[in-house]
Design a protein around this motif. Structure first.
Motif, short mmCIF file in Angstrom:
data_model
loop_
_atom_site.label_atom_id
_atom_site.label_comp_id
_atom_site.label_asym_id
_atom_site.label_seq_id
_atom_site.Cartn_x
_atom_site.Cartn_y
_atom_site.Cartn_z
N SER A 286 127.18 -47.18 74.18
CA SER A 286 126.91 -47.28 75.62
C SER A 286 125.60 -46.62 75.98
CB SER A 286 128.04 -46.63 76.41
OG SER A 286 129.26 -47.27 76.17
N ILE A 287 125.35 -45.45 75.37
CA ILE A 287 124.09 -44.75 75.67
C ILE A 287 122.92 -45.48 75.04
CG2 ILE A 287 122.81 -42.61 75.22
CD1 ILE A 287 125.39 -41.11 75.74
N GLU A 288 123.16 -46.04 73.85
CA GLU A 288 122.08 -46.83 73.24
C GLU A 288 121.66 -47.98 74.15
OE1 GLU A 288 122.59 -46.20 68.43
OE2 GLU A 288 123.47 -47.95 69.36
N MET A 289 122.63 -48.60 74.78
CA MET A 289 122.30 -49.71 75.69
C MET A 289 121.42 -49.23 76.84
SD MET A 289 126.06 -51.42 75.72
CE MET A 289 126.71 -52.14 74.21
N VAL A 290 121.70 -48.03 77.33
CA VAL A 290 120.87 -47.47 78.39
C VAL A 290 119.45 -47.23 77.86
CG1 VAL A 290 120.53 -45.46 79.89
CG2 VAL A 290 122.80 -46.45 79.62
N ILE A 291 119.37 -46.78 76.60
CA ILE A 291 118.05 -46.55 76.02
C ILE A 291 117.28 -47.87 75.87
CG2 ILE A 291 116.82 -45.75 73.94
CD1 ILE A 291 118.96 -43.63 73.62
N PHE A 292 117.99 -48.93 75.44
CA PHE A 292 117.31 -50.24 75.35
C PHE A 292 116.71 -50.61 76.70
CE2 PHE A 292 120.94 -51.50 72.24
CZ PHE A 292 120.40 -50.69 71.27
N ALA A 293 117.52 -50.43 77.74
CA ALA A 293 117.06 -50.80 79.08
C ALA A 293 115.90 -49.91 79.51
CB ALA A 293 118.21 -50.70 80.08
N ALA A 294 115.99 -48.61 79.21
CA ALA A 294 114.93 -47.68 79.63
C ALA A 294 113.63 -48.00 78.91
CB ALA A 294 115.37 -46.25 79.36
N VAL A 295 113.71 -48.25 77.61
CA VAL A 295 112.49 -48.53 76.83
C VAL A 295 111.88 -49.86 77.27
CG1 VAL A 295 111.61 -49.06 74.52
CG2 VAL A 295 113.18 -47.15 74.84
N GLY A 296 112.71 -50.86 77.49
CA GLY A 296 112.19 -52.16 77.90
C GLY A 296 111.64 -52.15 79.32
N GLY A 297 112.19 -51.29 80.15
CA GLY A 297 111.77 -51.24 81.56
C GLY A 297 112.94 -51.65 82.41
N ARG A 298 113.55 -50.69 83.09
CA ARG A 298 114.83 -50.99 83.74
C ARG A 298 114.69 -51.86 84.99
NH1 ARG A 298 116.53 -46.27 87.36
NH2 ARG A 298 114.61 -45.16 87.73
N MET A 299 113.44 -52.14 85.39
CA MET A 299 113.26 -53.03 86.54
C MET A 299 112.91 -54.44 86.09
SD MET A 299 113.84 -51.00 89.03
CE MET A 299 113.22 -51.80 90.50
N SER A 300 112.96 -54.71 84.78
CA SER A 300 112.50 -56.01 84.31
C SER A 300 113.56 -56.69 83.46
CB SER A 300 111.21 -55.83 83.49
OG SER A 300 110.93 -57.00 82.79
N PHE A 340 106.92 -40.19 80.17
CA PHE A 340 105.55 -40.72 80.20
C PHE A 340 105.43 -42.15 80.71
CE2 PHE A 340 105.65 -37.49 76.80
CZ PHE A 340 104.92 -36.54 77.49
N PHE A 341 106.42 -42.97 80.44
CA PHE A 341 106.34 -44.30 81.05
C PHE A 341 107.71 -44.74 81.57
CE2 PHE A 341 106.36 -44.48 76.52
CZ PHE A 341 107.00 -45.62 76.09
N GLY A 347 106.63 -51.80 82.42
CA GLY A 347 105.72 -51.05 83.28
C GLY A 347 104.34 -50.94 82.65
N LEU A 348 104.31 -50.67 81.33
CA LEU A 348 103.03 -50.57 80.63
C LEU A 348 102.30 -51.90 80.68
CD1 LEU A 348 103.87 -48.49 77.44
CD2 LEU A 348 102.57 -47.78 79.44
N TRP A 349 103.06 -52.96 80.49
CA TRP A 349 102.48 -54.30 80.51
C TRP A 349 101.86 -54.59 81.88
CZ3 TRP A 349 100.51 -58.18 78.06
CH2 TRP A 349 100.43 -59.43 78.67
N ASP A 350 102.61 -54.26 82.95
CA ASP A 350 102.09 -54.50 84.29
C ASP A 350 100.81 -53.72 84.53
OD1 ASP A 350 103.85 -56.32 85.18
OD2 ASP A 350 105.24 -54.89 86.10
N LYS A 351 100.79 -52.50 83.98
CA LYS A 351 99.67 -51.61 84.26
C LYS A 351 98.43 -51.98 83.43
CE LYS A 351 99.52 -46.69 85.32
NZ LYS A 351 100.07 -45.41 84.87
N HIS A 352 98.66 -52.17 82.11
CA HIS A 352 97.51 -52.36 81.22
C HIS A 352 97.40 -53.77 80.66
CE1 HIS A 352 97.08 -48.08 81.51
NE2 HIS A 352 98.31 -47.91 81.06
N GLY A 353 98.55 -54.39 80.38
CA GLY A 353 98.54 -55.69 79.71
C GLY A 353 97.80 -56.75 80.51
#
Lengths: 386, 247
Positions: A286-300, A340-341, A347-353
């Motif tokens: 369950s926590i891993e799933m939260v990490i997947f979402a956090a790393v990918g960007g929880r608004m995307s 950091f992100f 988010g990184l993609w939106d900012k720099h990509g």
């Protein structure tokens, strides 16, 4: 047409995002990977369902659930029960003291199929159960929490406790659930062998197709007034309440939807991996799933799919070489993302990509213009010399 | 629990927190088209009264009749549906949404889960959002993210979010806090305009502002009404002077 373009594809940028993701999971990965690796990707993509559900629930709704594994697991177990019953026909289980029941029941001295297993002989019932059992369970939890205005950290802790309780229950009731080993040795779906190579390909594509469908569902919800209300509730819950909305109903609904989406992932997991066990239900997944979402960007909705793939690829690569450091690395990754992100890869993609792409296309423009000028010059020189 | 002609009739309203009576046997009547200002020193129970009316706090005893309907038994969103709107002390707006979306979300249609999924931005909604934005001086900021507005503009936006619901009772908790002099003038103008056809209940500390808008003033002190009447009478009341200056 406009509805499809604006609401489901999310305008030009959204459509491009979906197209790239679809190209990756429908074309590039199947062509570039051998079946073993593709099957692994298929497994990761089932986790992406849970990550997508967390975008709706956590990213937009601000409700952190540390128990998405519960719904993933319930969906997976419902599917596994059907497959197990099909694998336990009297002929192939004739060496058991009670033939015709799943092997683990026989080992646990059960002599008849428990009543709640009976309906899982029907595939139609199973599909409905995969969708409804987790949703109804989420409704019960959501109703009892949100109507009492339990939220925030308390909600997260309670969902985590439920994940633990369900694991303990499954492990403890070995005769009914298969215990710690889970439900294993699944073979066929209506006589169709799911362990064959062709079946693995087909299931991979069905899974990918469903994932894209779920992303569209998410888009539909987020681009409606409901989506704006989710953001509004996350921001100023009282203002929404005193604008005439029954906030708890909205929270219950999005929690149920997130359970439904996770459950589809769980059922596809069982089909592709061929077993289901408590280790995909509890706190850690369950926590891993939260990490997947956090790393990918929880608004995307799309970002979390990449997040899931990247974290899992990392997990597989690292745990093959340095199994003992992986957990530390994952913890570190989570901390780094939060610090950091906070908007993750998306988010990184939106900012720099986008800047990068702008830059590249500008360079192409510049060289194209240069080319044109030179051509003209050459042409002029040509006319003069004539 | 008497039937009255008043829009809002509060009778014998009491709320106690662990024995401390924040509001004590309060009677308050507000007419239609009336703009009432409630003043009083800190801790007088002003905000608590608004909390009680809009259902944020439950009354210990007494009744709140709005258009002769009892509010104390209703939940928050039902009270809103009766026609009560409330602005909070610190501007409560949705910072991540645009001004347009803030107003649109407050539009009183699609209040249910499925209603909100099916809600469409019709021409009627669009027209209403623009009308309100015009009224609250934010017509040029419709596409701006609400977080970027000035403090005063946020206050206006929240008032606009209430106006779009066309409430019959509008409650404003310190609407000009943090506003510049010019913004205060505009707000006074706005309030004088919007109190037509509805009742408005305002809590305010700024006496100049109160004098400009109030039809009637109620002074609260320790959960009880100390004085009530027009601004001049209240200001010259010795009890009021004592409360404000005496301690």
């Amino acid at each position: 047409m406009n509805f499809v373009y604006e609401r489901l594809l999310g305008g030009k940028n959204g459509a491009i995002g979906i197209a790239i993701l679809a190209a990756l999971i429908f074309v590039i990965l199947p062509l570039g990977l051998d079946l073993f690796r593709l099957n692994l990707v298929g497994k990761y993509l089932t986790y992406a369902f849970a990550a997508v559900s967390l975008v709706l629930l956590w990213g937009y709704g601000g409700i952190l659930s540390l128990g998405q594994g519960v719904f993933f697991g319930l969906g997976g177990y419902c599917m596994a029960m059907f497959l197990k019953l099909e694998a336990s026909d009297p002929v192939s289980t004739k060496i058991q003291s009670t033939p015709g029941i799943p092997d683990f029941m026989d080992w646990n001295q059960l002599t008849a199929l428990p009543w709640f297993w009976e309906p899982f002989n029907s595939f139609t019932f199973t599909v409905i159960a995969v969708l409804l059992v987790p949703t109804i369970f989420a409704f019960i939890i959501g109703y009892s929490m949100f109507k009492r205005r339990v939220g925030g950290v308390y909600f997260a802790i309670i969902t985590q406790a439920i994940a633990l309780i369900l694991t303990v229950l499954i492990v403890g009731q070995q005769g009914y659930t298969g215990g710690i080993n889970g439900i294993t040795d699944l073979r066929t779906l209506h006589g169709w062998d799911i362990r064959e190579d062709s079946a693995k390909y087909i299931l991979y594509f069905v899974n990918a197709f469903l994932l894209i469908g779920v992303i569209f569902l998410g888009r539909f919800i987020l681009t409606s007034k409901f989506g704006r209300l989710l953001l509004a509730m996350r921001d100023k819950e009282d203002r929404v309440r005193f604008s005439g909305y029954d906030v708890s109903n909205f929270k219950i609904f999005i929690f149920c939807i997130s359970a439904l989406i996770s459950a589809i992932g769980g059922a596809m997991f069982t089909l592709q991996v061929g077993f289901m066990s408590p280790s995909f239900v509890g706190i850690v997944p369950s926590i891993e799933m939260v990490i997947f979402a956090a790393v990918g960007g929880r608004m995307s909705l799309i970002g979390v799919v990449y997040g899931t793939l990247i974290v899992n690829a990392g997990k597989t690569a690292f745990s093959e070489t340095f199994p003992e450091v992986w957990l530390f690395l994952m913890g570190g990754l989570f901390i780094a993302v939060v610090m950091f992100f906070p908007n993750g890869i998306a988010g990184l993609w939106d900012k720099h990509g986008k800047k990068l792409i702008g830059c590249i296309s500008r360079m192409q423009c510049v060289s194209a213009v240069k080319g044109m000028i030179e051509n003209k010059r050459a042409a002029k020189v040509g006319t003069v010399s004539e | 629990m008497s039937i009255t002609d008043f829009t809002l009739a509060i009778e014998d309203l009491t709320v106690s927190f662990d024995g401390f009576k924040a509001v004590d046997s309060l009677n308050l009547y507000v007419d239609k088209d009336e703009l009432r200002v409630v003043i009083g020193p800190n801790g007088a129970g002003k905000t608590t009264v608004l909390d009680l009316i809009c259902g944020k706090t439950k009354a210990t005893q007494g009744s709140i009749m709005f258009k002769n309907k009892e509010l104390t038994k209703l939940s928050e969103h039902e009270i809103v549906h009766q026609g009560v709107g409330r602005k909070f002390q610190t501007p409560s707006i949705y910072e991540n949404l645009s001004v347009y979306e803030n107003l649109e979300v407050s539009y009183p249609k699609g209040h249910g889960v499925f209603g909100s999924l099916a809600f469409k931005r019709t021409a009627e909604v669009d027209k209403r959002v623009r009308e309100i934005a015009d009224e609250i001086f934010l017509a040029d900021f419709l596409d701006m993210e609400a977080a970027l507005l000035s403090h005063g503009q946020k206050q206006w936006l929240e008032i606009g979010m209430l106006l779009i619901q066309e409430p019959e009772l509008l409650m404003l908790d310190e609407p000009v806090a943090g506003m510049s002099v010019k913004e205060r003038e505009q707000t006074a103008e706005l309030l004088n305009k919007i109190c037509k056809g509805r009742s408005v209940l305002v809590i305010e500390h700024d006496m100049d502002f109160v004098a400009r808008i109030a039809h009637k003033v109620t002074v609260l002190h320790q959960g009880k009404i100390l004085a009530e009447g027009d601004m001049e009478t209240v200001q010259n009341d010795p009890k009021v002077i004592e409360v404000y200056l005496g301690h």
